[in-house]
Design an enzyme around this catalytic site. Structure first.
Site, PDB file in Angstrom:
ATOM      1  N   HIS A 158       0.777  -1.555  -0.296  1.00 44.30           N
ATOM      2  CA  HIS A 158       0.054  -0.194   0.004  1.00 44.30           C
ATOM      3  C   HIS A 158       0.798   1.387   0.044  1.00 44.30           C
ATOM      4  O   HIS A 158       0.323   2.304  -0.294  1.00 44.30           O
ATOM      5  CB  HIS A 158      -0.960   0.245   1.348  1.00 44.30           C
ATOM      6  CG  HIS A 158      -2.130   0.465   0.761  1.00 44.30           C
ATOM      7  ND1 HIS A 158      -2.420   1.569   0.314  1.00 44.30           N
ATOM      8  CD2 HIS A 158      -3.497   0.042   1.387  1.00 44.30           C
ATOM      9  CE1 HIS A 158      -3.713   1.917   0.133  1.00 44.30           C
ATOM     10  NE2 HIS A 158      -4.368   0.850   0.869  1.00 44.30           N
ATOM     11  N   ASP A 369      -8.529 -11.262 -17.592  1.00 39.32           N
ATOM     12  CA  ASP A 369      -8.119 -12.567 -18.563  1.00 39.32           C
ATOM     13  C   ASP A 369      -6.788 -12.346 -18.845  1.00 39.32           C
ATOM     14  O   ASP A 369      -6.261 -11.399 -19.638  1.00 39.32           O
ATOM     15  CB  ASP A 369      -9.252 -12.363 -19.541  1.00 39.32           C
ATOM     16  CG  ASP A 369      -8.892 -13.441 -20.606  1.00 39.32           C
ATOM     17  OD1 ASP A 369      -8.067 -14.341 -20.457  1.00 39.32           O
ATOM     18  OD2 ASP A 369      -9.612 -13.361 -21.835  1.00 39.32           O
TER      19      ASP A 369
END
Length: 430
Positions: A158, A369
């Site tokens: 983060h 994908d």
């Protein structure tokens, strides 16, 4: 018979360091962290994507992912560096850790028993939401199941960027895996927007705390949300309440009721902190390829239980968001102001029970994908701290999956709340 978690994973078959395919230019050697970056511990943001049986051999899949990852890291170069000090990443191309793991069970076993099997199997042990780690700023893992299915998991610090930054990285990595000629063009803002006001922070102000917490997932179907949104629109007098507004309001109400029930007390003053992406709010708006912790917050409070009504909360959410949108999100950033308050009064006691919500519904995880079709499941493990809701789009793209982290006793009451269960269904699997 279920397989014991300790029996699932063979020794890591391969652990390599993937380095950027091109060296980072000298002018980009040091990446300066913003005030918000520095205020956060590493809080490694975890995501995992499950894909059904592959036609390619496992080694071919692994090589393809490693090669595309190297290309992606050339653009996302800070992730391939190391912390130089609390305010700087040295972009030295040391690379990221990539693990290939064989898991001795079918993928369905993992999906149907996530709480037993996730950590230490499809993620490096103890890494998700971890506050600090001696290794790389990004860890990726490819897990291979007996049935031929695979899981691709990532943990990204983060310190480098928010959930939107993680989404951009995943999108670009998948895009380049499908077509190596694709080019990623992230733009790292560093400390341009939010420089530290008084020099580097000695220690983070926000870290992960998960003691005595549990994690459950709930599904709001598109049809249930549509009915609830129409009902609230009529009662609250606001136009087109969003799915995130109504879902977060209901989760907030149910969590506060659970807290009162378990603590055997009357309603305690409570507030919901919503994390808000500022990219669309700037002038001109920033595209999603701007990388960093580009966040602000809204805060909605309720002093007594009469204020914990769905129409009132959604109306307040909308008002708070509109007020934030009217202001310059850089010059008048409420998250920065809150962090400055913590710095000045680190031991101040908040009179409110605080809950948090991160809305990731615009991140279409189910569209990721890598060249092997859409994922069967997308999920994240518990975290980053108690009283946290993470909202994401479901497979239909119109419903919502809510990942809820609460103290264990509070969860027992929360998951039985009749008002919640009228609109949301618990998900026992990933």
């Amino acid at each position: 018979m279920a397989i014991a978690p300790s029996q699932l994973v063979s020794p890591v078959t391969e652990k390599i360091i993937v380095k950027p395919s091109l060296p980072t230019p000298s002018p980009l050697k040091y990446h300066k962290l913003s005030f918000i970056d520095q205020s956060l511990s590493h809080l490694y943001i975890p995501l995992v994507f499950f894909y059904s049986k592959q036609q390619q051999e496992f080694d071919q899949v692994a090589n393809k992912l490693q090669n595309s990852l190297a290309t992606t890291l050339s653009a996302y170069y800070p992730y391939a560096g190391r912390m130089r000090d609390s305010a700087t990443i040295e972009c030295n191309d040391r690379g990221i850790e990539f693990l290939n793991v064989q898991i001795n069970c079918p993928m369905s076993e993992m999906l149907n028993n996530p709480h037993d099997y996730a950590e230490g199997n499809i993620f490096m042990k103890d890494l998700p939401w971890k506050n600090s780690f001696d290794g790389s700023l990004l860890v990726a893992q490819l897990s291979h199941f007996d049935c031929g299915g695979i899981a691709i998991s990532t943990c990204l610090s983060h310190k480098v960027g928010d959930g939107g930054s993680v989404a951009s990285f995943i999108y670009d990595w998948a895009k380049i895996t499908r077509n190596p000629n694709q080019i990623a063009r992230p733009q790292f803002i560093g400390d341009t927007f939010f420089p530290t006001p008084k020099g580097p922070l000695i220690a983070p102000l926000i870290d992960s705390k998960l003691e005595k917490c549990v994690h459950k997932k709930f599904h709001f179907s598109a049809s249930k949300l549509q009915g609830l949104r129409a009902k609230i629109a009529a009662e609250a007098g606001i136009k087109n309440p969003t799915r995130a507004e109504v879902a977060s309001a209901l989760l907030f109400i149910s969590a506060t009721k659970a807290a009162s029930k378990i603590n055997n007390t009357s309603f305690r003053p409570s507030k919901l902190i919503n994390y808000v992406d500022i990219r669309p709010m700037t002038t001109p708006p920033l595209s999603r390829n701007f990388i960093g912790n580009l966040l602000t917050v809204t805060s909605t409070t309720a002093s007594h239980d009469e204020e914990m009504k769905l129409p009132r909360l959604v109306r307040e959410f909308r008002k708070e968001f509109e007020q934030v949108y009217k202001k310059d999100p850089v010059q008048h950033n409420l998250l920065v102001l809150k962090l400055l308050e913590i710095m000045e009064s680190p031991y101040a006691i908040d009179e409110f029970d605080t809950y948090y919500c991160s809305n990731m519904c615009k991140f279409s995880g189910y569209s990721i994908d890598f060249g092997w079709g859409k994922p069967e499941r997308v999920c994240a493990p518990m975290g980053p701290f108690k009283n946290f809701f993470i909202l994401s789009a479901d497979q239909s793209m119109d419903g919502v999956e809510a990942m809820v982290t609460l103290e264990e006793q509070h969860m027992l009451a929360f998951e039985c709340d009749e008002e919640l269960l009228e609109f949301a269904s618990p998900i026992s699997s990933f």
